[in-house]
Design an enzyme around this catalytic site. Structure first.
Site, mmCIF file in Angstrom:
data_model
loop_
_atom_site.group_PDB
_atom_site.id
_atom_site.type_symbol
_atom_site.label_atom_id
_atom_site.label_comp_id
_atom_site.label_asym_id
_atom_site.label_seq_id
_atom_site.Cartn_x
_atom_site.Cartn_y
_atom_site.Cartn_z
ATOM 1 N N ASP A 296 -20.131 7.074 2.622
ATOM 2 C CA ASP A 296 -19.081 6.982 3.635
ATOM 3 C C ASP A 296 -17.697 7.115 2.998
ATOM 4 O O ASP A 296 -16.797 6.334 3.284
ATOM 5 C CB ASP A 296 -19.180 5.660 4.399
ATOM 6 C CG ASP A 296 -18.355 5.685 5.692
ATOM 7 O OD1 ASP A 296 -18.154 6.788 6.244
ATOM 8 O OD2 ASP A 296 -17.895 4.614 6.128
ATOM 9 N N LYS B 107 -16.092 -9.793 3.782
ATOM 10 C CA LYS B 107 -16.625 -8.865 4.778
ATOM 11 C C LYS B 107 -17.849 -9.506 5.434
ATOM 12 O O LYS B 107 -18.850 -9.782 4.766
ATOM 13 C CB LYS B 107 -17.014 -7.540 4.125
ATOM 14 C CG LYS B 107 -17.646 -6.543 5.082
ATOM 15 C CD LYS B 107 -18.018 -5.257 4.347
ATOM 16 C CE LYS B 107 -18.693 -4.269 5.277
ATOM 17 N NZ LYS B 107 -19.102 -3.029 4.557
ATOM 18 N N VAL C 155 -13.617 -7.215 8.038
ATOM 19 C CA VAL C 155 -13.048 -7.678 6.785
ATOM 20 C C VAL C 155 -11.918 -8.658 7.068
ATOM 21 O O VAL C 155 -11.070 -8.410 7.929
ATOM 22 C CB VAL C 155 -12.529 -6.497 5.943
ATOM 23 C CG1 VAL C 155 -11.924 -7.004 4.625
ATOM 24 C CG2 VAL C 155 -13.652 -5.506 5.646
ATOM 25 N N GLY D 123 -15.066 -1.972 10.095
ATOM 26 C CA GLY D 123 -15.735 -0.744 9.720
ATOM 27 C C GLY D 123 -17.067 -0.620 10.429
ATOM 28 O O GLY D 123 -17.390 -1.402 11.326
ATOM 29 N N GLY D 124 -17.842 0.368 9.991
ATOM 30 C CA GLY D 124 -19.121 0.597 10.641
ATOM 31 C C GLY D 124 -20.134 -0.493 10.401
ATOM 32 O O GLY D 124 -21.098 -0.628 11.157
ATOM 33 N N THR D 125 -19.925 -1.299 9.362
ATOM 34 C CA THR D 125 -20.920 -2.318 9.044
ATOM 35 C C THR D 125 -20.419 -3.745 9.172
ATOM 36 O O THR D 125 -21.236 -4.674 9.134
ATOM 37 C CB THR D 125 -21.443 -2.123 7.597
ATOM 38 O OG1 THR D 125 -20.326 -2.143 6.701
ATOM 39 C CG2 THR D 125 -22.181 -0.808 7.464
#
Length: 462
Positions: free
Chosen positions: A135, A40, A25, A20-22
């Site tokens: 988000d 994550k 996972v 994902g954007g951050t």
């Protein structure tokens, strides 16, 4: 980060399941509590100091830790590994809303109200905790095997009133689902989350992705700010979607945040009244990919034979090529409203079970049994047994196996007489065999496998 690494001397990273954007996972195994979890690991930020990284971790932990609701993913643990922050969250099975819509198309529309109610309740819980998600998008909304609807990835969330997690000039969120005020650079509010939720649900109602005609991000953002989203035509959906739900979705998609309804008691009453008493349990079972069922990972992989005459399920991890499309998995105790398949789900499951995919449907149902989800598995097994008897024959191995596991569920739920009656129909099509040398009783030739033990995973499964 290598997937075979053990984080914090506790979490064994087994495989990457998404980015994902951050962060990235991973599917992982918690050695201490002997359970599957999602880990994550946050992306490394160029130019960000160790203190800033630690601060970012504290913010995410605060955001997740302040929310406790079944429609919001749960946080278990957090820390720093190799100077990179990580979060440990519950393991969710099933599929995200994007893949469900891609597979089911307009048929998902009939379940729109049942999907919306838990999402609104979960979003209200997030906001009441002083948190903004920031988000929400189809890939961050998940439906599990048991029918639980969950808002995932609060990785871009920030505590209301805190300073922004991003540096000046950096857009936070997914452009397609960003509220107009956020695109203009204004501070996000709860209304911004409802805008994103409205766009997700609009896609369910119309079976069309929002702003699909705009491939250029700049054009997409300009259209969202200056033209907005075309309202859903309620009359065109008459008979399949409650009018009150269409009004709520159109309101959430409004360009002006002041015009967007929130999760007031009145709005929840509308959804409660118009959402049919319909289960989402079994929804995943009817999803197929290119004519074949999606591979759905379950505790104690069922890659071994399930048909009569085969061995009991193999508790070892499935091979990598068999897990190509598998995603986060776990279980959740379903409330009473999820104890049976809804009319639409039942009809679609019946329609989709064929001689070609019945065994895969059966694997999913037995996975529910192994996770202790006996009530959720009951209807699916009954359906497979019924359809199997009609289309494959009453003595077909798949039919017999489904009825065997159906009997197991009945027995574990206290319906012993029904279980014995069902086992009698299985025994009528089987023949006894000689027990093995170790003295353990063997299943009858052509019979269903013995039920898996209650605890089928001990220690690190790797």
């Amino acid at each position: 980060m290598a997937q075979s690494r053990v984080v914090a001397d506790r979490y064994h990273l087994r495989r990457e399941v998404g980015q994902g954007g951050t962060g990235v996972v991973y599917e992982a195994w918690d050695r201490e509590l002997e359970r599957r979890v999602a880990v994550k690991v946050l992306h490394e930020r160029v130019g960000m100091s160790a203190a800033e990284e630690a601060g970012r971790l504290r913010r995410e932990v605060r955001a997740l830790g302040r929310v406790n609701h079944p429609a919001v993913v749960s946080l278990y643990d957090a820390g720093i590994t190799e100077q990179r922050p990580y979060l440990v969250m519950e393991w969710l099975d099933g599929l995200d809303l994007a893949r469900l819509r891609a597979a089911l198309g307009w048929r998902l529309r009939d379940l729109a109200a049942a999907l919306t109610l838990p999402l609104v309740e979960g979003l209200r819980a997030i906001h009441e905790a002083g948190v903004l998600h920031r988000d929400i998008k189809p890939s961050n909304i998940r439906v599990t095997h048991a029918g639980r609807v969950v808002l995932c990835d609060l990785g871009l969330a920030r505590i209301s009133g805190d300073t922004s997690l991003t540096r000046s000039g950096v857009i936070v969120g997914t452009p397609r689902y960003m509220a107009p005020e956020m695109i203009r650079g204004e501070a996000p509010t709860p209304a911004s989350d409802y805008y994103a939720l409205g766009l997700c649900l609009r896609e369910v109602l119309t079976d069309q992705q929002v702003f699909a005609e705009h491939e250029n991000a700049a054009t997409l953002l300009w259209t969202a700010v200056n033209e907005g989203v075309e309202p859903v035509d309620a009359p065109s959906l008459a008979g399949s979607v409650p009018g009150g739900l269409v009004d709520l979705v159109n309101g959430w998609c409004a360009r002006d945040p002041a015009q967007r309804p929130t999760a007031t008691d009145a709005a929840l009453e509308v959804l409660t009244a118009e959402a049919p008493v319909r289960s989402l349990g079994g929804l995943i079972a009817m999803v197929e990919d290119d004519g074949e069922p999606l591979a759905l990972e379950i505790p104690g992989s069922l890659d071994g034979p399930l048909v009569p005459g085969g061995s009991s399920p193999d508790p070892q991890p499935a091979p990598a090529d068999a897990r190509r499309d598998r995603t986060l998995s776990g279980s959740f105790p379903a409330p009473s409203s999820m104890l049976s398949l809804g009319d639409v789900t039942q009809a679609l499951v019946l329609h989709r079970i064929t001689p070609r995919n019945a065994v895969s449907r059966l694997r999913e149902a037995v996975g529910m049994v192994q996770r202790g989800e006996h009530r959720e598995a009951l209807d699916l097994l009954a359906t497979i047994g019924t359809v199997g008897a009609e289309r494959l024959g009453p003595g077909d191995p798949t039919t017999l196996t489904a009825r065997f596991w159906h009997a197991v569920c009945l027995a574990r739920l206290g319906s012993g007489e029904e279980a014995l009656a069902l086992l009698a129909t299985v025994n009528a099509h089987t023949e006894p065999v000689t027990p093995p040398d170790d003295g353990e009783p063997a299943p009858a030739s052509g019979s269903a496998p013995a039920p898996a033990p209650e605890e089928n995973e001990k220690g690190d499964p790797e």
